[in-house]
Design a protein around this motif. Sequence first.
Motif, PDB file in Angstrom:
ATOM      1  N   ARG A  59       6.584  41.265  50.851  1.00 32.15           N
ATOM      2  CA  ARG A  59       6.167  42.469  50.118  1.00 32.15           C
ATOM      3  C   ARG A  59       5.055  43.197  50.857  1.00 32.15           C
ATOM      4  NH1 ARG A  59       4.663  41.007  44.173  1.00 32.15           N
ATOM      5  NH2 ARG A  59       4.341  43.265  44.102  1.00 32.15           N
ATOM      6  N   SER A  62       6.090  45.572  53.554  1.00 32.48           N
ATOM      7  CA  SER A  62       6.680  46.840  53.119  1.00 32.48           C
ATOM      8  C   SER A  62       5.640  47.866  52.703  1.00 32.48           C
ATOM      9  CB  SER A  62       7.643  46.593  51.943  1.00 32.48           C
ATOM     10  OG  SER A  62       6.919  46.237  50.766  1.00 32.48           O
ATOM     11  N   HIS A 173      13.437  44.257  59.602  1.00 37.05           N
ATOM     12  CA  HIS A 173      12.876  43.756  58.351  1.00 37.05           C
ATOM     13  C   HIS A 173      13.649  44.331  57.166  1.00 37.05           C
ATOM     14  CE1 HIS A 173       9.939  42.870  55.161  1.00 37.05           C
ATOM     15  NE2 HIS A 173       9.474  41.961  55.993  1.00 37.05           N
ATOM     16  N   SER A 175      12.648  45.106  54.213  1.00 36.34           N
ATOM     17  CA  SER A 175      11.889  46.100  53.444  1.00 36.34           C
ATOM     18  C   SER A 175      10.710  46.615  54.262  1.00 36.34           C
ATOM     19  CB  SER A 175      11.391  45.484  52.127  1.00 36.34           C
ATOM     20  OG  SER A 175      12.456  45.015  51.333  1.00 36.34           O
ATOM     21  N   PRO A 176      10.967  47.421  55.280  1.00 35.52           N
ATOM     22  CA  PRO A 176       9.857  47.948  56.079  1.00 35.52           C
ATOM     23  C   PRO A 176       9.097  49.017  55.304  1.00 35.52           C
ATOM     24  CG  PRO A 176      11.899  48.972  56.747  1.00 35.52           C
ATOM     25  CD  PRO A 176      12.271  47.932  55.725  1.00 35.52           C
ATOM     26  N   SER A 178       7.993  52.431  53.839  1.00 37.35           N
ATOM     27  CA  SER A 178       8.893  53.557  53.561  1.00 37.35           C
ATOM     28  C   SER A 178       8.607  54.766  54.434  1.00 37.35           C
ATOM     29  CB  SER A 178       8.774  53.959  52.085  1.00 37.35           C
ATOM     30  OG  SER A 178       7.426  54.290  51.769  1.00 37.35           O
TER      31      SER A 178
END
Length: 247
Positions: A59, A62, A173, A175-176, A178
């Motif tokens: 998390r 991200s 990844h 969830s890189p 945004s």
Amino acid sequence: MQSESLRSYLSASEGNYAVLNEYAAMEAYKGNTLASIFRSMEIVCQYPRQIIVLKTTGRICSLVGRAQGLQRRMIEERQTRDFSNFCRRLRAAQAGDTYIQRQLLENGRAADGQMDRILADAPILPGAIKELRKTFRPEELKAIRLDEPFPDTLIEKSMKFIVELTFSKMGTHPSPPSRIRSMEELQNTFLFRHSVSTFVWALDWIARGGADNVRADRMRNDVIDVIFATYAAAPTAAPIRRMKGIS
């Protein structure tokens, strides 16, 4: 986690905080969970209101790199608030609560699984260090080996490697971040700072002659140490005292 230095630090002032990331927890859970977890958490559970629990590394990877609120975004506020309850559950398990013991064992299996995955990837690291070494000229290697100021060519190569590694990580990844709106925001991301730490770690091995024939478990431990170094390098965008409200 079991160091008397930690106890001395926390006992010295209520304004002193210990920050726990998920790899600190994995180290506590792995192996013989019902023995290691109680030893590892003994000191921090004596000062539960001075413990800050971070979100998972996935998390945090991200999170955007905006400077405002940078530290705050990394904190898992619910687990930080509930750390006292976690310590009470640990004491109950140590006293024989089998239900909580089963939960701890499940967490231990998850920690062992992640450590095993890192171990499985570890054998490729010495080869990667060797390939990086080939990109340096003799005078650049001399500066690395003797801890001398980097020549301009080595500085340029270093920055190029770090930025390319960062964008490679972002590309793979799940969830890189945004959005990245500036170089400052890029530098504030976990993935950029992890790339810096990884590069410095590789240079350290190069300075010592390389990592050939180094055991896989040593490489795994290094990988985890690099993650800790990445967290330690997080910018201090807000004074730690501002976090008292969630402890």
